[in-house]
Motif scaffolding. Structure first.
Motif, PDB file in Angstrom:
ATOM      1  N   ARG A 536      10.949 -39.414 -83.956  1.00 53.17           N
ATOM      2  CA  ARG A 536      10.396 -38.262 -84.683  1.00 53.17           C
ATOM      3  C   ARG A 536      10.206 -37.063 -83.754  1.00 53.17           C
ATOM      4  O   ARG A 536      10.407 -35.914 -84.164  1.00 53.17           O
ATOM      5  CB  ARG A 536       9.065 -38.650 -85.331  1.00 53.17           C
ATOM      6  N   LEU A 537       9.826 -37.339 -82.517  1.00 52.24           N
ATOM      7  CA  LEU A 537       9.662 -36.246 -81.572  1.00 52.24           C
ATOM      8  C   LEU A 537      11.001 -35.586 -81.266  1.00 52.24           C
ATOM      9  O   LEU A 537      11.084 -34.352 -81.137  1.00 52.24           O
ATOM     10  CB  LEU A 537       9.020 -36.778 -80.291  1.00 52.24           C
ATOM     11  N   MET A 538      12.059 -36.359 -81.157  1.00 53.41           N
ATOM     12  CA  MET A 538      13.383 -35.796 -80.896  1.00 53.41           C
ATOM     13  C   MET A 538      13.851 -34.935 -82.063  1.00 53.41           C
ATOM     14  O   MET A 538      14.444 -33.867 -81.868  1.00 53.41           O
ATOM     15  CB  MET A 538      14.386 -36.916 -80.625  1.00 53.41           C
ATOM     16  N   VAL A 539      13.590 -35.394 -83.287  1.00 55.18           N
ATOM     17  CA  VAL A 539      13.940 -34.579 -84.456  1.00 55.18           C
ATOM     18  C   VAL A 539      13.153 -33.270 -84.454  1.00 55.18           C
ATOM     19  O   VAL A 539      13.684 -32.194 -84.760  1.00 55.18           O
ATOM     20  CB  VAL A 539      13.693 -35.372 -85.748  1.00 55.18           C
ATOM     21  N   SER A 540      11.878 -33.352 -84.080  1.00 52.82           N
ATOM     22  CA  SER A 540      11.048 -32.144 -84.035  1.00 52.82           C
ATOM     23  C   SER A 540      11.554 -31.173 -82.980  1.00 52.82           C
ATOM     24  O   SER A 540      11.634 -29.957 -83.218  1.00 52.82           O
ATOM     25  CB  SER A 540       9.590 -32.525 -83.762  1.00 52.82           C
ATOM     26  N   VAL A 541      11.916 -31.688 -81.800  1.00 56.83           N
ATOM     27  CA  VAL A 541      12.438 -30.819 -80.750  1.00 56.83           C
ATOM     28  C   VAL A 541      13.757 -30.188 -81.188  1.00 56.83           C
ATOM     29  O   VAL A 541      14.013 -28.999 -80.918  1.00 56.83           O
ATOM     30  CB  VAL A 541      12.613 -31.619 -79.448  1.00 56.83           C
ATOM     31  N   SER A 542      14.586 -30.948 -81.881  1.00 56.53           N
ATOM     32  CA  SER A 542      15.842 -30.384 -82.395  1.00 56.53           C
ATOM     33  C   SER A 542      15.567 -29.261 -83.383  1.00 56.53           C
ATOM     34  O   SER A 542      16.262 -28.231 -83.388  1.00 56.53           O
ATOM     35  CB  SER A 542      16.681 -31.479 -83.053  1.00 56.53           C
ATOM     36  N   GLY A 543      14.560 -29.441 -84.222  1.00 53.73           N
ATOM     37  CA  GLY A 543      14.187 -28.384 -85.154  1.00 53.73           C
ATOM     38  C   GLY A 543      13.699 -27.134 -84.440  1.00 53.73           C
ATOM     39  O   GLY A 543      13.994 -26.001 -84.863  1.00 53.73           O
ATOM     40  N   ILE A 544      12.971 -27.329 -83.345  1.00 59.80           N
ATOM     41  CA  ILE A 544      12.504 -26.174 -82.579  1.00 59.80           C
ATOM     42  C   ILE A 544      13.684 -25.404 -82.001  1.00 59.80           C
ATOM     43  O   ILE A 544      13.741 -24.165 -82.079  1.00 59.80           O
ATOM     44  CB  ILE A 544      11.538 -26.642 -81.467  1.00 59.80           C
ATOM     45  N   PHE A 545      14.653 -26.121 -81.420  1.00 58.90           N
ATOM     46  CA  PHE A 545      15.825 -25.444 -80.856  1.00 58.90           C
ATOM     47  C   PHE A 545      16.653 -24.766 -81.944  1.00 58.90           C
ATOM     48  O   PHE A 545      17.242 -23.697 -81.715  1.00 58.90           O
ATOM     49  CB  PHE A 545      16.690 -26.435 -80.080  1.00 58.90           C
ATOM     50  N   PHE A 546      16.696 -25.349 -83.133  1.00 57.19           N
ATOM     51  CA  PHE A 546      17.410 -24.708 -84.228  1.00 57.19           C
ATOM     52  C   PHE A 546      16.752 -23.387 -84.610  1.00 57.19           C
ATOM     53  O   PHE A 546      17.441 -22.377 -84.833  1.00 57.19           O
ATOM     54  CB  PHE A 546      17.462 -25.639 -85.435  1.00 57.19           C
TER      55      PHE A 546
END
Length: 975
Positions: A536-546
Motif C-alpha cells: 500500500r505504501l508503494m502504491v501511495s508513493v506511485s500516486g505521489i509521483f504521478f
C-alpha cells in the motif's frame, strides 16, 4: 509488622505550574527521617507477587496478612480525609464548597475560570456560599450554559436529527453514558423542529474519577519552605531595574493586566489529581475547580470510550458521527463574544468576551497575545499553534528590516550603478531580435527601466542577505525549541504523555481477522501485516509521483503559452503592449499559472485523501501526519515548480542567434531579457505570494462569514423574528456556527509553512518576501483569532507538547533554502559574472579592490556579436546578445570564450563555498543554543526536590493533626 518493606512505592511527581519560584521557608523535618516513611504516603493497592510452586503456606499467610494491613491503612487514610474534608463524591448541590483547611490555605486562592473575570465576583464567592437563586441568576446571565434547573453546567452538546434511523445505537450510547456517571438533558431546537440537542453535564464525582484516571494536574496547596537564593543576591539589582523601568514609557505592545486579570500568574504547584489526597488540592469552589476546558476534555474522554453496541470496536462518538447517529458534538462557548457595556467599566461577561476584546479585535493587532487565556479556553494544542505563529511573526521583524534595508540600498544606488548607466546610455548598441517573426531590432537603452528595477533586487547586499536568512532560519527554529520548553513547563506538559490512541474504524474493519497483542496496553488488537503495508505504501508513493508529474505537465503548458504569447504580444496593435511585450507575457503567464495552482490544489486534496485512506493508517494521528506530508509535498511542488523553472531553466537552453533551439521545431525557446532573468523571478514570486495570501485570507474569514450569513438568511425565511433570534440558547447559536476544519490545525500550519518556504528558499531573488510575510502574519493572527472566537464552534480542548511533523518539515525547508539561494546567486543573478569581470577583466584587475568604477565596460564584455546577414531577414550589420562567445570574424566563430569558462568555474566554486560556509555556521549556532534554558533546567530540578519535601511535610502535618484530634500523643516524627 513493617508493611513499608512489602510495598512498591512510586514517586509522586509534582511541580509548579509557573515559572516563578514561590517563597518557601526552611522545613523543620529532616529529609532522611521523611524518606524512610515515604512508603506510607502512597495509598496505591499492593499487588501480590506471584508465588513459585515451592512457596510454603506460611509464606502465603504472611504475604496476605501484609496486604490486609496495607489495605487497612489505606482505608483509615481515606476515612480521615473524608472526616475533615468531606466526602469527595458529594453531589453538586450540597453545601461542602471548601475542601481545605483555613489555617493552611487562607492566603492561597485558586485562580479559576470564573474567578478571573471580575474581581468583585471572586470576593463574593469567598465570603458567601452559592445559593440556588444565585445559580439561577448566573444561568440567566450566561444565556443557556446550564441545565433547566440552573445548577448543572453544560459541558458538552450532542446534536441529532429526529428523523435519523439510528435510534437504537443512540439510545444505547446515552444509556451507557448515564451508567458512566454523566447527566443528560434533551431540548428541541428553536429554529428547526427536526433537530434535537442533548446537553451533557459531568458531576463532581465523575470529574474526580476521570481526572484521576487521566492524570490531570490540578493546583496543589503550597507552603513557605524555602527562599530562593537568587531573590536575595539579585534583589538590589532587580529593585534598581524596576526603578529605571518606572521612568521609561510603558511598552504599548504589552496587555494591560488590570483590564486582563487572567494574565496574573498563580505560582501554584500542580500534581496529578487523586481522590485519596483531595485534601492536598486547593479547592475553593468545586463548581470552578475544574476549568471549563478541562471539564470538556473529561467528557470527550468518556464519549470516546463509551460503547453503543456489543463488540470491540463499537464505541466512541467519532464512529457515531461518521455513521450519522449524531450530526455534531462540541463543547459550548461560554456565552456571547459581545456585550452592550464596555469591558473597562463593567468587566468581561465570560472568557469568550474577554478573548474577543483583548485578542480577536482588529484594534489589538499590535498587542502581545494572551497565550495563557488562549490555552485555558481552547486547549494546549491550539495555544501552541498561536504561540508558534506569534513567535514566527516576531522573528520576521529583523528579517523584514534587513530585507527592506537591502531593497532600499538598491533603490538609493540605482542611479549610480555602473551597469545601469551603461545600459541606459547605450544608444548605438543594437540587440538581436528576441523572437522569430514579429520582433524588431531594439536598442539596448530601451531596457533601461528593466536594468534599474533589476538592481533593486540584484545588488551588493544580495549575498549578505542570503547568508543572513539561512542563519535566521536556524536561529528561529533553535529558539522556538527553547520557547516551547518554557511553554510546556508553564502549561504543565513536561511530564505529560499522550494517551494510547484508539484505532481508526476503517483500520479495525479492514484487519479485524488478524490480531496482535499491543505492547503498551497488553490487549489484542487488529494488526496490519508488513507485506500489505509495504504494498500500500508503494502504491501511495506511485500516486505521489504521478501527481508531481501532473504538476510538471501544468508548468510545461504555461511554458508553451509563454512561447505562443511572446509572438502575439510582439505584434499587438496597442503600442504599450507591443513595446513591453515581455512584461505582458510574464504577467499573463503568472496569472494563468496562479489559476492553475489554485485549481490543482482542490484535486490534490482529494487525491491526498484517497492515498492516505488507501494506506489504512492505524490511528488518527498517523492519518493526520501522512495526510499533512502529502498535502505539503503536493502544494510545495505546485507553488514552486514554475519558480524553479524561471530561476534555473529560463534562457539557459535557448541557443544563439542563427542556431536557436525550438520546441517541437516550431516555437523558439524563450530567452532572458538583456538585463537578466531575475526580474521575471521577482515578478513570479511577488504575484504568487500576494495573490495566494489574499485568497487564503478570504477563504479563512470571508467564506465562514458568507456561510453564517446564509444560515441566518435561512432562519429568516422560516419566519423567525428578531426576538426569537436574540433569545436563542447558547448551544443553538453554536450549532449555527461553522465547525472547525475537518483537518484541525493542518490547514493553518500548511499555509504558514508554505509561506516560510517562500520567505527563505528564494529570498536572494526577492528580499521583500519577509516584509510581505510579516504584514500578512499580523493580519493572519487576528483573522485566526476572530475566526476561532466568533465564526467557529468551540473546538475540543486538546493537549499537545509540540507542533508535530511540521517542525521536521521546517528544518527540511531550512536546508533546501541554503542550496537554492546558492544556485540563485551563482546562476540566476549576475553577481558572479560581475565579480569575475571586476577582478579579472576590468580596469581594477591589478588593484585588488572593487568599486563601481571597476565594472566599467562590463556590459560590453557580457554581450557577444552576431552577423545579421546570417539571419536571412534582409538585415545587415551586427547585433549583440547575452553570452560569452567569439565574434563572427574570429578563427572559431561563436565558440565559448575563456571568460565563459572562468565565470562557470567561479559559479561552481561559489556554490560549494557558500553551502559549506552557511551549513557550518548553521551547525555551530545550533550547537551553541541549547534546547532548554539553563535556568529552566535548574528550576525544574530544584522544584522537584522542594515539592517532594512539601508533599511529605503536608502529609505528616495532616496525620499529626488527626492524631491530636483523636487524643493521641503528638510527635514531630512519623508515628
Amino acid at each position: 509488622m513493617n508493611t513499608s518493606k512489602s510495598e512498591t512505592v512510586k514517586e509522586h511527581p509534582l511541580k509548579p505550574s509557573r515559572r516563578s519560584m514561590p517563597c518557601l521557608v526552611q522545613s523543620q523535618t529532616h529529609p532522611q527521617s521523611l524518606s524512610k516513611h515515604s512508603s506510607f504516603l502512597q495509598p496505591n493497592r499492593v499487588q501480590p507477587q506471584p508465588l513459585s510452586a515451592g512457596t510454603s503456606t506460611a509464606t502465603v499467610d504472611v504475604v496476605s496478612e501484609r496486604a490486609k494491613v496495607v489495605e487497612t491503612l489505606e482505608n483509615n487514610l481515606l476515612k480521615l480525609s473524608n472526616t475533615e474534608y468531606g466526602d469527595p463524591f458529594l453531589d453538586v448541590g450540597k453545601d461542602k464548597d471548601t475542601y481545605t483547611d483555613d489555617s493552611e490555605h487562607g492566603n492561597y486562592d485558586t485562580r479559576t475560570d470564573q474567578s478571573l473575570l471580575i474581581q468583585n465576583r471572586l470576593t463574593r464567592q469567598k465570603t458567601e456560599p452559592r445559593t440556588k437563586s444565585s445559580l439561577k441568576s448566573d444561568a440567566m446571565a450566561s444565556s443557556g450554559l446550564f441545565f433547566k434547573d440552573g445548577k448543572k453546567r453544560i459541558d458538552y452538546i450532542l446534536v441529532y436529527k429526529k428523523s435519523s434511523p439510528q435510534v437504537e445505537k443512540r439510545s444505547t450510547f446515552e444509556k451507557n453514558l448515564r451508567a458512566e456517571g454523566l447527566m443528560l438533558e434533551r431540548e428541541p431546537a428553536v429554529t428547526n423542529s427536526d433537530i434535537m440537542f442533548v446537553k451533557v453535564h459531568c458531576p463532581w464525582e465523575t470529574l474526580c474519577k476521570y481526572a484521576e484516571r487521566m492524570n490531570i494536574r490540578m493546583p496543589f496547596r503550597k507552603k513557605c519552605y524555602y527562599t530562593d537564593w537568587r531573590s536575595k543576591t539579585m534583589g538590589s539589582l532587580q529593585r534598581n531595574m524596576r526603578e529605571l523601568k518606572s521612568w521609561l514609557p510603558r511598552n504599548p505592545m504589552k496587555l494591560d493586566k488590570e483590564a486582563l486579570p487572567d494574565l496574573e500568574e498563580t505560582d501554584c504547584y500542580t500534581a496529578p489529581f487523586s481522590r485519596a489526597r483531595i485534601h492536598h488540592f486547593t479547592i475553593n469552589n468545586k463548581d470552578s475547580f475544574f476549568s471549563n476546558s478541562t471539564r470538556s476534555r473529561i467528557v470527550h474522554h468518556v464519549l470516546q470510550r463509551t460503547k453503543y453496541e456489543d463488540g470491540k470496536s463499537k464505541m466512541g462518538i467519532n464512529r457515531l458521527l461518521n455513521n450519522g447517529t449524531y450530526e455534531a458534538a462540541f463543547p459550548p462557548h461560554e456565552g456571547s463574544h459581545k456585550s452592550r457595556h464596555p469591558i473597562k467599566t463593567h468587566g468581561a461577561q465570560n472568557h469568550r468576551h474577554l478573548l474577543y476584546e483583548r485578542w480577536a479585535r482588529w484594534g489589538m493587532w499590535y498587542k502581545y497575545q494572551p497565550l495563557d487565556l488562549i490555552r485555558r479556553y481552547f486547549g494546549e494544542k491550539i495555544g501552541l499553534y498561536f504561540a508558534w505563529l506569534g513567535w514566527y511573526t516576531g522573528m520576521l521583524i529583523p528579517a523584514a528590516l534587513v530585507g527592506l534595508f537591502v531593497f532600499l540600498y538598491g533603490l538609493f544606488t540605482m542611479d549610480s550603478s555602473q551597469v545601469s548607466k551603461e545600459i541606459c546610455e547605450a544608444n548605438e548598441t543594437i540587440m538581436c531580435p528576441m523572437c522569430e517573426r514579429n520582433c524588431t531590432l531594439q536598442k539596448l537603452n530601451e531596457s533601461c527601466i528593466y536594468a534599474k528595477v533589476t538592481h533593486l533586487f540584484d545588488n551588493g547586499g544580495t549575498v549578505f542577505f542570503a547568508i543572513f536568512m539561512a542563519i535566521w532560519a536556524t536561529v528561529f527554529l533553535e529558539f522556538w525549541k527553547r520557547r516551547r520548553a518554557v511553554l510546556t513547563y508553564d502549561w504543565d506538559l513536561i511530564d505529560w504523555e499522550d494517551e494510547e490512541e484508539e484505532l481508526r474504524p476503517q483500520f479495525e474493519a479492514k484487519y479485524s481477522q488478524v490480531e496482535r497483542v499491543n505492547p503498551i496496553t497488553g490487549k489484542p488488537e487488529p494488526f496490519q501485516p508488513f507485506p500489505d503495508k509495504l504494498s500500500r505504501l508503494m502504491v501511495s508513493v506511485s500516486g505521489i509521483f504521478f501527481m508531481i508529474s501532473l504538476v510538471l505537465t501544468a508548468v510545461f503548458a504555461v511554458v508553451v503559452y509563454r512561447l505562443v504569447a511572446m509572438e502575439q504580444f510582439a505584434s499587438f496593435k496597442w503600442y504599450f503592449i507591443k513595446k513591453y511585450w515581455q512584461f505582458a507575457t510574464s504577467g499573463t503567464g503568472v496569472c494563468i499559472n496562479f489559476m492553475i495552482i489554485m485549481s490543482l490544489n482542490v484535486v490534490y486534496e482529494k487525491v491526498a485523501y484517497l492515498l492516505t485512506d488507501l494506506e489504512h493508517p492505524r490511528t488518527e494521528s498517523e492519518w493526520e501526519n501522512s495526510f499533512a506530508l502529502k498535502m505539503f509535498l503536493f502544494q510545495f511542488v505546485n507553488l514552486n515548480s514554475s519558480i524553479f523553472y524561471i530561476a534555473f531553466f529560463l534562457g539557459r537552453f535557448a541557443g544563439r542567434p542563427g542556431k536557436y533551439n525550438k520546441l517541437f521545431n516550431r516555437w523558439r525557446l524563450e530567452e532572458c531579457h538583456p538585463s537578466g532573468c531575475l526580474i521575471d523571478l521577482c515578478l513570479q514570486m511577488g504575484v504568487i505570494m500576494v495573490l495566494k495570501q489574499m485568497w487564503n485570507n478570504f477563504m479563512e474569514l470571508g467564506y465562514p462569514l458568507l456561510q453564517n450569513w446564509w444560515s441566518r438568511r435561512k432562519m429568516k425565511r422560516r419566519g423567525q423574528s428578531m426576538e426569537n433570534k436574540i433569545s436563542l440558547p447558547q448551544w443553538e447559536k453554536d450549532w449555527n456556527l461553522q465547525p472547525m476544519n475537518l483537518h484541525g490545525l493542518m490547514d493553518e500550519y500548511l499555509e504558514m509553512v508554505l509561506q516560510f518556504g517562500f520567505t527563505t528558499i528564494f529570498v536572494a531573488a526577492f528580499p521583500l518576501a519577509p516584509l510581505l510575510a510579516l504584514l500578512n502574519n499580523i493580519i493572519e493572527i487576528r483573522l485566526d483569532a476572530y475566526k476561532f472566537v466568533t465564526q467557529w464552534r468551540r473546538p475540543m480542548p486538546a493537549r499537545a507538547t509540540d507542533i508535530g511533523i511540521w517542525y521536521g518539515i521546517l528544518e527540511g525547508i531550512g536546508v533546501l533554502a541554503v542550496i537554492t539561494n546558492a544556485f540563485v546567486i551563482a546562476i540566476t543573478s549576475d553577481y558572479i559574472p560581475r565579480f569575475v569581470y571586476a577582478y579579472k577583466y576590468g580596469p581594477c584587475t591589478d588593484q585588488g579592490y572593487r568599486q563601481e568604477k571597476c565594472l566599467k565596460g562590463y556590459v560590453n564584455s557580457s554581450l557577444s556579436v552576431f552577423d545579421l546577414s546570417e539571419l536571412g531577414m534582409g538585415y545587415s550589420g551586427y547585433c549583440r546578445y547575452r553570452d560569452y562567445r567569439a565574434p563572427p570574424w574570429s578563427s572559431t566563430p561563436y565558440e565559448f570564450t575563456l571568460q565563459f569558462w572562468h565565470v562557470l568555474a567561479a559559479r561552481l566554486a561559489f556554490i560549494i563555498v557558500f553551502e559549506h560556509l552557511v551549513f557550518g555556521i548553521k551547525s555551530f549556532i545550533a550547537y551553541l543554543i541549547p534546547d532548554m534554558p539553563k535556568d529552566l533546567c535548574d528550576r525544574m530540578r530544584r522544584e522537584k526536590y522542594l515539592v517532594q519535601e512539601m508533599m511529605y511535610e503536608a502529609e505528616l502535618e495532616h496525620l499529626q493533626r488527626e492524631r491530636k484530634k483523636n487524643g493521641k500523643q503528638y510527635h514531630h516524627e512519623w508515628p
